[in-house]
Design an enzyme around this catalytic site. Structure first.
Site, PDB file in Angstrom:
ATOM      1  N   SER A 139       0.831  -1.205   0.000  1.00 16.45           N
ATOM      2  CA  SER A 139       0.000   0.000   0.000  1.00 16.45           C
ATOM      3  C   SER A 139       0.869   1.260   0.000  1.00 16.45           C
ATOM      4  O   SER A 139       0.363   2.354  -0.222  1.00 16.45           O
ATOM      5  CB  SER A 139      -0.890   0.003   1.236  1.00 16.45           C
ATOM      6  OG  SER A 139      -0.074   0.098   2.400  1.00 16.45           O
ATOM      7  N   GLY A 148      -5.345  -0.148   5.536  1.00 17.73           N
ATOM      8  CA  GLY A 148      -5.875  -0.814   6.725  1.00 17.73           C
ATOM      9  C   GLY A 148      -7.163  -0.223   7.272  1.00 17.73           C
ATOM     10  O   GLY A 148      -7.859  -0.858   8.056  1.00 17.73           O
ATOM     11  N   CYS A 172       2.211  -6.922   1.687  1.00 17.19           N
ATOM     12  CA  CYS A 172       1.232  -6.161   2.466  1.00 17.19           C
ATOM     13  C   CYS A 172       0.269  -7.176   3.076  1.00 17.19           C
ATOM     14  O   CYS A 172      -0.426  -7.886   2.343  1.00 17.19           O
ATOM     15  CB  CYS A 172       0.484  -5.212   1.519  1.00 17.19           C
ATOM     16  SG  CYS A 172      -0.838  -4.280   2.300  1.00 17.19           S
ATOM     17  N   ASN A 173       0.264  -7.264   4.395  1.00 14.70           N
ATOM     18  CA  ASN A 173      -0.612  -8.232   5.061  1.00 14.70           C
ATOM     19  C   ASN A 173      -2.082  -7.927   4.779  1.00 14.70           C
ATOM     20  O   ASN A 173      -2.905  -8.831   4.649  1.00 14.70           O
ATOM     21  CB  ASN A 173      -0.391  -8.186   6.574  1.00 14.70           C
ATOM     22  CG  ASN A 173       0.986  -8.669   6.976  1.00 14.70           C
ATOM     23  OD1 ASN A 173       1.171  -9.822   7.320  1.00 14.70           O
ATOM     24  ND2 ASN A 173       1.973  -7.783   6.927  1.00 14.70           N
ATOM     25  N   THR A 174      -2.396  -6.635   4.692  1.00 19.08           N
ATOM     26  CA  THR A 174      -3.786  -6.211   4.497  1.00 19.08           C
ATOM     27  C   THR A 174      -4.287  -6.650   3.117  1.00 19.08           C
ATOM     28  O   THR A 174      -5.378  -7.223   2.987  1.00 19.08           O
ATOM     29  CB  THR A 174      -3.868  -4.671   4.638  1.00 19.08           C
ATOM     30  OG1 THR A 174      -3.261  -4.316   5.889  1.00 19.08           O
ATOM     31  CG2 THR A 174      -5.289  -4.172   4.607  1.00 19.08           C
ATOM     32  N   CYS A 214       2.071  -6.167   9.932  1.00 17.79           N
ATOM     33  CA  CYS A 214       1.942  -5.134   8.897  1.00 17.79           C
ATOM     34  C   CYS A 214       3.363  -4.764   8.491  1.00 17.79           C
ATOM     35  O   CYS A 214       4.237  -4.610   9.353  1.00 17.79           O
ATOM     36  CB  CYS A 214       1.212  -3.908   9.451  1.00 17.79           C
ATOM     37  SG  CYS A 214       1.328  -2.442   8.397  1.00 17.79           S
ATOM     38  N   THR A 215       3.584  -4.658   7.185  1.00 21.29           N
ATOM     39  CA  THR A 215       4.961  -4.491   6.714  1.00 21.29           C
ATOM     40  C   THR A 215       5.547  -3.104   7.000  1.00 21.29           C
ATOM     41  O   THR A 215       6.754  -2.903   6.860  1.00 21.29           O
ATOM     42  CB  THR A 215       5.054  -4.799   5.208  1.00 21.29           C
ATOM     43  OG1 THR A 215       4.099  -3.997   4.506  1.00 21.29           O
ATOM     44  CG2 THR A 215       4.764  -6.263   4.945  1.00 21.29           C
ATOM     45  N   HIS A 216       4.715  -2.161   7.395  1.00 18.40           N
ATOM     46  CA  HIS A 216       5.251  -0.852   7.805  1.00 18.40           C
ATOM     47  C   HIS A 216       5.897  -0.926   9.195  1.00 18.40           C
ATOM     48  O   HIS A 216       6.778  -0.134   9.526  1.00 18.40           O
ATOM     49  CB  HIS A 216       4.142   0.207   7.865  1.00 18.40           C
ATOM     50  CG  HIS A 216       3.716   0.736   6.527  1.00 18.40           C
ATOM     51  ND1 HIS A 216       2.994  -0.012   5.632  1.00 18.40           N
ATOM     52  CD2 HIS A 216       3.913   1.952   5.943  1.00 18.40           C
ATOM     53  CE1 HIS A 216       2.753   0.732   4.546  1.00 18.40           C
ATOM     54  NE2 HIS A 216       3.295   1.920   4.715  1.00 18.40           N
TER      55      HIS A 216
END
Ligand code: DGL
Length: 255
Positions: free
Chosen positions: A12, A44, A75-77, A185-187
């Site tokens: 994202s 998210g 991106c997990n979302t 979450c990758t952030h």
């Protein structure tokens, strides 16, 4: 499509760089194309349908438009909302979706208390419920939602007094209570320093980046599609802002 075709990596925004750096370290001979959809971040807080549409259109651009040999949904979302459908739409492509490192956390800390931190979409989607049912066993799992992290990382403020303040607010009450914290979450890995400052060194902070990179390599190897080099990286950001591309490259070189 051949060995030299791109491995496309999608998020994202700039968060997927925490996966990209693992991929590049493991497969330095590959041509990577990183696409961050910062114009539409954060995902998210959107509806699952909105995330699904954004993810399918990014995949169309990368798999049809670029003819990438593989797509890593970093991106997990987006993975929670759309990865199964991506595999049905493009059955001939290698499509890897990141998952929270819950299995690793439960394997390492049997009977322990595990925090899983993720976006609202990831926390409410059935993919996470299935992971919990499969792996959490005798562990106590606490679901944690921490609004604000994605925005700080997107603003280039992952290592700032605001980041530390936010982590104190969100995690301070868990000091001494967790065995592991799973970053779903990758952030979030870019705020690791602030998390460690708040929680202390004894908490095992885990993210899905290394496992995703290993799985991508395994699938490419199996398909005979590993490249012999030289490797390269191309970065595109939907915001059209040069600053976002610079931030992407800066984060790539962050510990
Ligand atoms: N980086 C994304 C993830 O792994 C989500 C960030 C967002 O909310 O856009 O879930």
């Amino acid at each position: 499509m051949d060995k030299t075709s791109y491995i496309a990596v999608f998020d994202s925004g700039v968060g997927g760089v925490s996966v990209l750096r693992e991929l590049m370290a493991l497969m330095p001979n590959e041509n990577f194309y990183y696409f961050g959809d910062s114009a539409n971040a954060p995902y998210g807080l959107k509806t699952t349908n909105q995330v699904w549409s954004l993810t399918v259109s990014a995949a169309r651009k990368l798999l049809d438009g670029l003819d990438a040999k593989a797509l890593v949904v970093a991106c997990n979302t987006a993975t929670a909302a759309a990865v199964q459908d991506l595999r049905s739409i493009w059955p001939e492509k290698i499509i890897i979706g990141i998952e929270p490192a819950l299995k690793l956390a439960c394997d390492r800390h049997p009977g322990g208390t595990i925090g899983i931190m993720a976006t609202e979409v990831t926390l409410r989607e059935k993919k996470l419920a299935a992971l919990l049912a499969r792996y959490s066993r005798d562990c106590t799992v606490m679901r944690l939602h921490s609004p604000g992290i994605v925005e700080l990382v997107e603003a280039g403020k992952a290592d700032s007094p605001e980041a530390l303040e936010l982590m104190e607010e969100e995690l301070g009450h868990l000091r001494g209570k967790l065995d592991a914290l799973v970053l779903g979450c990758t952030h979030y890995p870019f705020m690791r320093k602030a998390m460690e400052t708040v929680l202390g060194d004894s908490v095992d902070i885990l993210d899905g980046g290394p496992g995703t990179a290993r799985e991508t390599k395994r699938r490419l190897e199996q398909a005979g599609l590993l490249n012999d080099g030289p490797g390269s990286l191309t970065v595109e950001n939907s915001s059209g802002q040069h600053e976002k591309v610079e931030l992407t490259l800066r984060l790539l070189n962050t510990e």
